[in-house]
Design a protein around this motif. Structure first.
Motif, PDB file in Angstrom:
ATOM      1  N   ARG B 248       0.832  -1.202   0.000  1.00 22.75           N
ATOM      2  CA  ARG B 248       0.000   0.000   0.000  1.00 22.75           C
ATOM      3  C   ARG B 248       0.876   1.266   0.000  1.00 22.75           C
ATOM      4  NH1 ARG B 248      -5.554   1.060   3.249  1.00 22.75           N
ATOM      5  NH2 ARG B 248      -5.723   3.252   2.701  1.00 22.75           N
ATOM      6  N   LEU B 249       1.980   1.181   0.723  1.00 16.89           N
ATOM      7  CA  LEU B 249       2.910   2.310   0.775  1.00 16.89           C
ATOM      8  C   LEU B 249       3.471   2.581  -0.624  1.00 16.89           C
ATOM      9  CD1 LEU B 249       3.754   3.899   3.278  1.00 16.89           C
ATOM     10  CD2 LEU B 249       5.695   2.356   3.536  1.00 16.89           C
ATOM     11  N   ALA B 252       1.086   4.098  -3.040  1.00 17.88           N
ATOM     12  CA  ALA B 252       0.686   5.481  -2.753  1.00 17.88           C
ATOM     13  C   ALA B 252       1.678   6.497  -3.295  1.00 17.88           C
ATOM     14  CB  ALA B 252       0.541   5.667  -1.244  1.00 17.88           C
ATOM     15  N   VAL B 253       2.915   6.066  -3.575  1.00 22.08           N
ATOM     16  CA  VAL B 253       3.930   7.036  -3.988  1.00 22.08           C
ATOM     17  C   VAL B 253       3.586   7.598  -5.367  1.00 22.08           C
ATOM     18  CG1 VAL B 253       6.374   7.361  -4.511  1.00 22.08           C
ATOM     19  CG2 VAL B 253       5.678   5.789  -2.704  1.00 22.08           C
ATOM     20  N   PRO B 254       3.484   8.917  -5.475  1.00 25.83           N
ATOM     21  CA  PRO B 254       3.216   9.480  -6.794  1.00 25.83           C
ATOM     22  C   PRO B 254       4.441   9.306  -7.681  1.00 25.83           C
ATOM     23  CG  PRO B 254       3.278  11.224  -5.119  1.00 25.83           C
ATOM     24  CD  PRO B 254       3.643   9.946  -4.442  1.00 25.83           C
ATOM     25  N   ARG B 261       0.285   7.303 -14.574  1.00 26.30           N
ATOM     26  CA  ARG B 261      -0.835   7.689 -13.723  1.00 26.30           C
ATOM     27  C   ARG B 261      -1.756   6.497 -13.463  1.00 26.30           C
ATOM     28  NH1 ARG B 261      -3.596  13.329 -15.524  1.00 26.30           N
ATOM     29  NH2 ARG B 261      -1.524  14.176 -15.189  1.00 26.30           N
ATOM     30  N   ARG B 262      -2.069   6.303 -12.189  1.00 26.15           N
ATOM     31  CA  ARG B 262      -2.932   5.179 -11.847  1.00 26.15           C
ATOM     32  C   ARG B 262      -4.249   5.694 -11.297  1.00 26.15           C
ATOM     33  NH1 ARG B 262       1.545   3.604  -7.906  1.00 26.15           N
ATOM     34  NH2 ARG B 262       1.751   5.844  -8.224  1.00 26.15           N
ATOM     35  N   ASP B 263      -5.255   4.852 -11.359  1.00 27.27           N
ATOM     36  CA  ASP B 263      -6.511   5.210 -10.726  1.00 27.27           C
ATOM     37  C   ASP B 263      -6.332   5.108  -9.230  1.00 27.27           C
ATOM     38  OD1 ASP B 263      -8.284   6.063 -12.576  1.00 27.27           O
ATOM     39  OD2 ASP B 263      -8.834   4.028 -13.202  1.00 27.27           O
ATOM     40  N   ARG B 264      -6.786   6.108  -8.525  1.00 30.20           N
ATOM     41  CA  ARG B 264      -6.701   6.067  -7.069  1.00 30.20           C
ATOM     42  C   ARG B 264      -8.060   5.651  -6.534  1.00 30.20           C
ATOM     43  NH1 ARG B 264      -1.752   5.930  -5.710  1.00 30.20           N
ATOM     44  NH2 ARG B 264      -0.407   7.613  -6.405  1.00 30.20           N
ATOM     45  N   LEU B 266     -11.103   5.527  -4.184  1.00 30.60           N
ATOM     46  CA  LEU B 266     -11.560   6.561  -3.258  1.00 30.60           C
ATOM     47  C   LEU B 266     -11.806   5.959  -1.887  1.00 30.60           C
ATOM     48  CD1 LEU B 266     -13.827   8.517  -5.668  1.00 30.60           C
ATOM     49  CD2 LEU B 266     -11.804   9.390  -4.512  1.00 30.60           C
ATOM     50  N   ILE B 267     -10.719   5.724  -1.198  1.00 32.59           N
ATOM     51  CA  ILE B 267     -10.834   5.098   0.104  1.00 32.59           C
ATOM     52  C   ILE B 267     -10.416   6.089   1.176  1.00 32.59           C
ATOM     53  CG2 ILE B 267     -10.568   2.662  -0.418  1.00 32.59           C
ATOM     54  CD1 ILE B 267      -7.500   3.218  -0.166  1.00 32.59           C
ATOM     55  N   THR B 268     -10.788   5.777   2.392  1.00 28.16           N
ATOM     56  CA  THR B 268     -10.247   6.539   3.512  1.00 28.16           C
ATOM     57  C   THR B 268      -9.560   5.508   4.404  1.00 28.16           C
ATOM     58  OG1 THR B 268     -12.251   6.255   4.774  1.00 28.16           O
ATOM     59  CG2 THR B 268     -12.062   8.266   3.469  1.00 28.16           C
ATOM     60  N   GLY B 269      -8.919   5.992   5.421  1.00 23.92           N
ATOM     61  CA  GLY B 269      -8.279   5.064   6.346  1.00 23.92           C
ATOM     62  C   GLY B 269      -6.878   5.519   6.664  1.00 23.92           C
ATOM     63  N   GLU B 270      -6.552   5.417   7.938  1.00 22.13           N
ATOM     64  CA  GLU B 270      -5.240   5.854   8.380  1.00 22.13           C
ATOM     65  C   GLU B 270      -4.678   4.831   9.356  1.00 22.13           C
ATOM     66  OE1 GLU B 270      -5.369  10.034   9.528  1.00 22.13           O
ATOM     67  OE2 GLU B 270      -7.174  10.148   8.312  1.00 22.13           O
ATOM     68  N   ILE B 271      -3.400   4.993   9.632  1.00 20.15           N
ATOM     69  CA  ILE B 271      -2.759   4.071  10.569  1.00 20.15           C
ATOM     70  C   ILE B 271      -3.313   4.329  11.966  1.00 20.15           C
ATOM     71  CG2 ILE B 271      -0.559   3.498  11.630  1.00 20.15           C
ATOM     72  CD1 ILE B 271       0.733   4.080   8.973  1.00 20.15           C
TER      73      ILE B 271
END
Lengths: 303, 300, 294
Positions: B248-249, B252-254, B261-264, B266-271
């Motif tokens: 996942r890390l 996430a790196v642009p 370009r990848r589709d992101r 639409l999720i939420t969530g944090e450590i």
């Protein structure tokens, strides 16, 4: 300065915002020196540069916030904004009262530090509702209803409960979502995002970038994103303006710019950007293949 | 194969935060680092990577566990012995503005460790400092200037010169290039790699920036909530990540290429928070060897 | 390991700043003691006269009878033979009323001028700060004396005089806080949604500047009481109002022959001022726990 201002949508589209020959000074220091660029409806324009390039001052000038608090002064130039009804106004000539009507309503802005850009003494719901009340003349209840709607739109989980929270009870990512909700609450036609993900962790950054891309489709607002991160530019921009030392170095379509950077500065900047995946197949670490460039750093050595 | 330069065994650091709750900043961390090698520690804010750096250089005392440097357990050393050992370890911080005293000339700042440890006469020290300035890409005549006369990149070079003054074996870079502009960052990274090749330095490279890490490291450790969830050779981590957090890390790196370009989603969530209620503690992850030297936490 | 990422991240479980400050305040013994003293003084002032229903201006016995004398009220009689206890019980009203109104005037002028100077900066700031300095360099008591002697004494004129003397330090503090806060991003963010200057000053900046201002106002209240006492001592209060300072002033000739005539009103002033100091210090520590012990 290369002259490439063709919009992604084709040259017949009318710019929603046109900056013409803008000069901004802070005392004897020139922060922005004669920049000109356009922002077209529905597009995302990235203004990219290193610290001291003048990118943030450009953003604050469009909002006419550069004169407030800081000692900045717009010396010259025009910032032409096309209103809903097609009328074009020069923001530089507006009074502070007229400008207040534009801010938050026609043009909104989000800032870098989600930790400090919300007022710590009010709940986040209150702050979003306040923005709505300010411009749409609705009462508190309607403002809160709109805030809830916006929280859902920016995908804040448990939006009802979140409305009642104070900023310090939220994580950085959630606060930036609140800022975006606030900025979009009055359906602005232009959203200026000043380093919106710089202070965030990379997984949160990915979520916010995804959200901003999604919102551009649902709201239709033109987005101007100020960033130092070429990765962010590549992810979200349609067109790019590269700034260095108060001037625009190069501007153009994002694909063109990354594949055929014309100016030496852009080439050097791109060469210095670490790219994930560029080391595939190599076992040992490898230095960056740098293009020599005259940077702000070098100038300071001489002085 | 010779013994590793650094061996960290079962290192833990727990901070009480009041009310009986604890922050488990570093939990059962094990790794080793060879001479001339760069181990990058990556993770997001709150994962414990900076605490780990401070434990290794003993700016913090561990709750339990050990750090061996050159075969000596430095966590049990007394003050005097630690002072001797400290010469072998140096740290460079993120903020070169804060780590230099504004009222002292930068030459004095670089000379300070040499003076403290009595490395030669005043003129010998002067010569050595001049040499260090040249080595990190500055000129000797800058020695008499003050920190405010330098840019961020130059100040970080000064900090590197100071770190190298005592010819350490291990340099800990705690987000050392994170605050710099990209062009400057690339130059400083290149300098660090040159110095490594020349002096046989080992780096413990703490960073949140995976793209930079990919450039500089031989091996990579991924930290999540105080624990290492994956560790291995750089190519294994970047090209064959096993743990879902590593994946996942990396996702996430642009990437600085619009064609990539990848589709992101639409999720939420944090450590989750590293604060543990009274009486609770994180469960220890179990690392499984996937390939030689490549370990990843078992996931359910 | 399940749920690497969660939505309900607990952010540092801190209480809202205000509530946390209150909790710290009530854990501070000196501050709570100050609060108890203040409550006692307020109760004495507003319930005292009905519980101890004696006219402080009536001569009830021979002058300068000490406490403990038979048939003499607990605090003795003054140089005219008036009841000192009745004076102390009735004198609080004037003192507290005058200093409260004086403090309100101080806050009104001080905060407005400080807010405008700090928010706008530049020439406005320079001008307002010069103006403030003019008031600051004037000897406060003398200035209040002049104001009060120029007009017929009345309690509210005394209050205005004290307020006018005290506002400059609060203006400086407000200005300093506004200067600190006005460059924070949430102020920029408020401007970016089109908030008016007035709203930014009083709805955005002021609530964030509250902690030090509350402390300064509390301490200012103590200063106002001392000022009121000094003016009344000099006989510049309304002669129809009994106040603690007035009692001391009236009896200043009898200090040696009748210590009780000045000691009890003096104690009343001391206790009230002390209570505000303790509360002020307690609030200071509660708002800035890190400064404790400095």
């Amino acid at each position: 300065m290369p002259n490439e201002t063709s919009p992604a949508q084709g040259s017949d589209a009318e710019a929603i915002l046109s900056v013409r020959d803008l000069v901004v000074t802070f005392g004897s220091f020139t922060a922005v020196n004669g920049t000109s660029f356009d922002l077209f409806p529905g597009e995302t324009l990235a203004v990219v540069g290193e610290s001291g390039s003048g990118k943030s001052v450009t953003a604050l000038s469009i909002m006419r916030l550069v004169e407030l608090g800081t000692r900045g002064k717009i010396e010259q130039g025009e910032i032409l904004f096309r209103r809903d009804n097609g009328e074009v106004v020069d923001l530089v000539g507006l009074s502070e009262n007229e400008m207040r009507e534009v801010r938050g309503n026609d043009i909104s802005m989000i800032f870098q530090e989600p930790l400090t850009s919300l007022n710590p003494v009010y709940t986040v719901g209150n702050q979003v509702a306040e923005a709505v009340q300010l411009h749409q003349g609705v009462d508190k209840a309607e403002g809160m209803a709109r805030a809830l709607e916006m929280f859902q739109q920016v995908r804040i989980p448990d939006p009802e409960q979140r409305l009642e929270q104070f900023p310090h009870e939220m994580s950085g990512g959630m606060r930036q979502r609140v800022m975006i909700a606030m900025a979009l609450s009055c359906d602005p036609r232009v959203l200026i995002a000043d380093e919106p993900t710089t202070a965030l962790d990379v997984t949160i950054q990915a979520q916010i970038l995804g959200l901003m891309r999604d919102l551009r489709q649902t709201t239709g607002a033109a987005v101007m994103i100020i960033t130092h991160d070429m990765g962010v530019v590549a992810e979200v921009a349609d067109r790019v303006v590269v700034m260095n030392q108060a001037e625009i170095v190069e501007q153009g379509d994002v694909y063109d710019l990354f594949e055929n950077p014309r100016e030496r500065y852009t080439q050097a900047l791109l060469a210095a950007v670490p790219r994930l995946g560029s080391m595939t197949g190599l076992d040992e670490p490898a230095p960056f293949d740098l293009v020599e460039m005259e940077t702000v750093e070098m100038k300071q050595v001489d002085s | 194969m010779s013994a590793p330069l650094v061996e960290v065994r079962d290192l833990c650091k727990v901070f009480p935060v009041g009310g009986g709750s604890n922050v488990h900043a570093v939990e059962h961390v094990d790794f080793s680092l060879d001479a001339g090698e760069t181990l990058a520690v990556v993770g997001e804010s709150g994962c414990g990577k900076s605490t780990l750096a401070h434990l290794v250089i003993r700016l913090l005392e561990p709750t339990s566990g050990s750090v061996h440097l050159d075969g000596v357990d430095i966590t049990s050393l007394g003050n005097r012995a630690m002072r001797e050992h400290r010469q072998k370890l140096q740290i460079i911080f993120q903020d070169p503005f804060a780590s230099l005293d504004p009222r002292r000339s930068v030459g004095k700042a670089v000379a300070e460790p040499l003076t403290i440890h009595g490395k030669g006469t005043a003129s010998e020290i002067d010569d050595r400092v001049a040499q260090l300035f040249e080595r990190v890409g500055l000129t000797a005549d800058m020695m008499r200037q003050f920190p405010h006369q330098f840019s961020g990149g130059q100040r970080q070079r000064i900090c590197i010169a100071r770190a190298l003054a005592l010819e350490p074996q291990l340099v800990i870079a705690d987000e050392a290039v994170s605050a710099l502009d990209v062009s400057i960052q690339a130059q400083v990274v290149n300098l660090m790699m040159e110095l490594q090749a020349e002096m046989g330095l080992s780096y413990l490279f703490i960073s949140h920036d995976l793209a930079v890490v990919e450039r500089v490291s031989h091996r990579v450790a991924v930290m999540y909530l105080g624990q290492i969830v994956e560790i291995g050779p750089r190519s294994a981590i970047f090209e064959n990540p096993q743990h879902s957090y590593t994946k996942r890390l990396l996702d996430a790196v642009p990437i600085a290429d619009p064609r990539a370009r990848r589709d992101r989603p639409l999720i939420t969530g944090e450590i989750p928070s590293p604060v543990w209620e009274p009486g609770t503690a994180p469960t220890r992850v179990e690392l499984v060897e996937i390939a030689p030297g490549h370990l990843a936490a078992r996931e359910d | 390991m399940t749920g690497l990422f969660v939505n309900d991240v607990e952010v540092e479980a801190v209480a809202p700043p205000g509530r946390e400050a209150l909790r710290l305040f009530f854990r501070n013994r000196a501050a709570v003691f100050g609060l108890i003293l203040l409550i006692f003084m307020i109760l004495m002032t507003y319930l005292g006269p009905s519980l101890y229903d004696q006219d402080p201006s009536r001569i009830i016995a021979i002058p300068l009878e000490g406490p403990g004398t038979e048939d003499i009220p607990a605090f003795g009689t003054d140089y005219l033979g008036r009841d000192v206890l009745a004076g102390v019980v009735n004198g609080g009203d004037t003192t507290l009323r005058v200093s409260l109104v004086a403090t309100l005037i101080m806050v009104l002028i001080g905060v407005s001028i400080g807010a405008i100077a700090g928010f706008y900066g530049g020439r406005v700031d320079t001008l307002l700060m010069r103006f403030t300095e003019v008031f600051q360099v004037m000897p406060g008591l003398l200035f209040a004396l002049v104001i009060v002697t120029l007009f017929e004494p009345a309690w509210w004129k005394v209050a205005i005089a004290i307020g006018v003397v005290l506002w400059p330090s609060l203006a400086r503090l407000t200005r300093a806080e506004f200067l600190r806060l006005r460059n924070l991003e949430f102020v920029k963010a408020a401007q970016a949604i089109g908030t008016s200057d007035f709203r930014i000053m009083f709805r955005v900046l002021l609530p964030n500047a509250m902690p030090p201002l509350i402390v300064a106002t509390t301490l200012g209240m103590g200063a106002a009481i001392l000022f009121e006492a000094a003016l009344a001592f000099l006989g510049l209060g309304d002669p129809n109002d009994v106040s603690w300072g007035y009692l001391i002033g009236q009896n200043r000739g009898s200090v040696l022959g009748g210590w009780w005539t000045v000691t009890f009103p003096g104690l009343a002033i001391f206790t009230t001022v002390l209570s505000f100091s303790l509360i002020g210090d307690g609030l200071q520590d509660a708002f800035n726990p890190k400064l404790r012990g400095r």
